[in-house]
Design an enzyme around this catalytic site. Sequence first.
Site, PDB file in Angstrom:
ATOM      1  N   THR A  93      28.262  26.257  24.748  1.00 28.59           N
ATOM      2  CA  THR A  93      27.968  25.949  23.390  1.00 28.59           C
ATOM      3  C   THR A  93      27.848  24.498  23.053  1.00 28.59           C
ATOM      4  O   THR A  93      27.945  23.627  23.789  1.00 28.59           O
ATOM      5  CB  THR A  93      29.172  26.543  22.343  1.00 28.59           C
ATOM      6  OG1 THR A  93      29.294  27.964  22.910  1.00 28.59           O
ATOM      7  CG2 THR A  93      28.729  26.458  20.920  1.00 28.59           C
TER       8      THR A  93
ATOM      9  N   VAL B 143      24.283  29.537  24.481  1.00 33.86           N
ATOM     10  CA  VAL B 143      23.943  30.784  25.385  1.00 33.86           C
ATOM     11  C   VAL B 143      25.114  31.309  26.062  1.00 33.86           C
ATOM     12  O   VAL B 143      25.068  32.184  26.993  1.00 33.86           O
ATOM     13  CB  VAL B 143      23.337  30.208  26.393  1.00 33.86           C
ATOM     14  CG1 VAL B 143      21.726  29.911  25.999  1.00 33.86           C
ATOM     15  CG2 VAL B 143      23.823  28.950  27.360  1.00 33.86           C
ATOM     16  N   ASN B 144      26.481  31.138  25.378  1.00 34.77           N
ATOM     17  CA  ASN B 144      27.519  31.702  26.047  1.00 34.77           C
ATOM     18  C   ASN B 144      28.348  30.916  26.985  1.00 34.77           C
ATOM     19  O   ASN B 144      28.684  29.741  26.624  1.00 34.77           O
ATOM     20  CB  ASN B 144      27.753  32.917  26.125  1.00 34.77           C
ATOM     21  CG  ASN B 144      28.933  33.779  26.002  1.00 34.77           C
ATOM     22  OD1 ASN B 144      29.901  33.493  25.071  1.00 34.77           O
ATOM     23  ND2 ASN B 144      29.302  34.786  26.634  1.00 34.77           N
TER      24      ASN B 144
END
Length: 590
Positions: free
Chosen positions: A381, A400-401
């Site tokens: 993040t 994108v996690n």
Amino acid sequence: MKLFASPLLLCALAFTPTVWADSPAAVTTPVATALAAKPEGAVIASAHHLATEAGHEILAAGGNAFDAAVAVSSVLSVVEPISSGLGGGGFFLLHDAASGKQTLVDARETAPASGVPTAYLDKDGNLDRDRSVNGPWAAGIPGLPAALVHLSRNYGKLPLARSLAPAIRIARDGFPVYGRMARGYASRAEVMERYPGTREVFLRNGRAIAEGDNFIQPELAGTLERLASDGFDGFYKGRTGRLLLAGVKDAGGVWTAADLAGYTVVEREPVRFGYRDWQITTAAPPSSGGIALASMLQILEGWDLQALSPAQRTHLVVEAMRRAYRDRTFFLGDPDFVQIPQRTLTSHDYAQGLRATIHPDKATPSDSLSGNPTPLEDEETTHFSIIDADGNRVGGTQTVNLLYGSGLVPKGTGVLLNNEMDDFALKPGTPNAFGVMGYEANAPAPGKRMLSSMTPTFMDNGHEVVVIGTPGGSRIITMVLLGILGYDAGLDAQAVAALPRYHHQWYPDVIEAEAGTFDAATVSALQAMGHALKLPGDEAAGGRGSSHVWGNLQTVHWDRASNTLSAGSDPRNPVGSGQVVKAGEPVSPP
């Protein structure tokens, strides 16, 4: 099992403004007779200096904070594939100075039609962790490209193509690979090298990227050019859409054209509440951050934290964290799919009831707060903060996690897909990659947004304005909490960005902390109260582990009394940048 005491049982407790007893001396600002209506210039803090410079480039070209946000966000998508990108999503908290409007742009990823719980279970009914975090089944439908179009079209002054120009240029020409990026790739190489499209981007003549390499992404530049030219359709339909669908299919996943074309950005009312002299404006569900912040801060305002020892203060903050994360587990999800008792969870009365359950000198075992049912995100993040010369504000948190998301780049796109499906409660009561659990409120369903911890936040007490946020998975909310407490204690922006960090999330029932956060006396006092601690290098304490440093907090501050701007960029991240540009000053070259 013990349940929470009724909030009606407790009267409000008196409180006084907080200054941490062991913090540096509070920074005070004399109250001026007149407060500045507009800042002296503009300030941007982001996790990479190229993104900060791109934002100022767009401001110098006549754009506003919202155009600059498009530039900063898209450049971060190019230079921080480890943390975010066009294949992910995020939340953008906006303040329009002319109208006073504040809104949260929800660009969280959504579940594809194939993303049902049974798709993530193995033959024995257990969660298939590889499928939930790696490859095509881990990826939700991206939201970030739609957000960039939305911000430009509805709030910006410049064409989308102008605001995306720095990102296109950097993707085409390249930038130096930094250490964190190379180390992150090494840790995910086995997964990423499963996929031909990923290998084409990250391998050079069969060799993985290394620090100092010039990292060029011509296919990503092409994807950005189609987005700049055709807007929403340039990503979710047309050539890029076809390439995304083909790449997911070739890797064994199932997306449809309807999944992509049906994605929509949603504007939501932010969560707003008061804390001492501050008005806090922050993220609403499907982010859990705003509701959790409201709960924690309104619990804590019942004590004079200034008068407490470090151990006592930490104990109370941890107990507030514990209760907020318990409620997160059971009540929060996508508000378009589930009923969330937001008014109750953010009320002072409810916070007073939670405060009544806290023993001043004794840890509360997490299993005593279980209620019903009974239960069986550090470098990932990124965040940026902006205030422009008109007083417009943006706090953007995107992701994108996990590191490098799912690891899958569909061939021809340069787009690294997220692995946000793991943020759903894929199997009720089973922790995700960040160790947090969920139940029916956060179960996946086609088109549903997974619960998030991203917490872009504004603070305003009339003479000071702050934008703050950070990456960090499930630790995001508690890092923002500690930052708010730091500002309330009088620390400046850079001191807030550098604050040591600790965290508790209900389960596992353990305090995690960065190296050097607590001295030996504080550790002993917390343990005597019944707290378990997980410190760097302490493998015996349980929990999911604790790294030496967390997060990448980016914050900006406007002192309206002296009309000065300042930025705090996390010292844990050597490539981050906070930059003030006064009216008429030249901008650093891009």
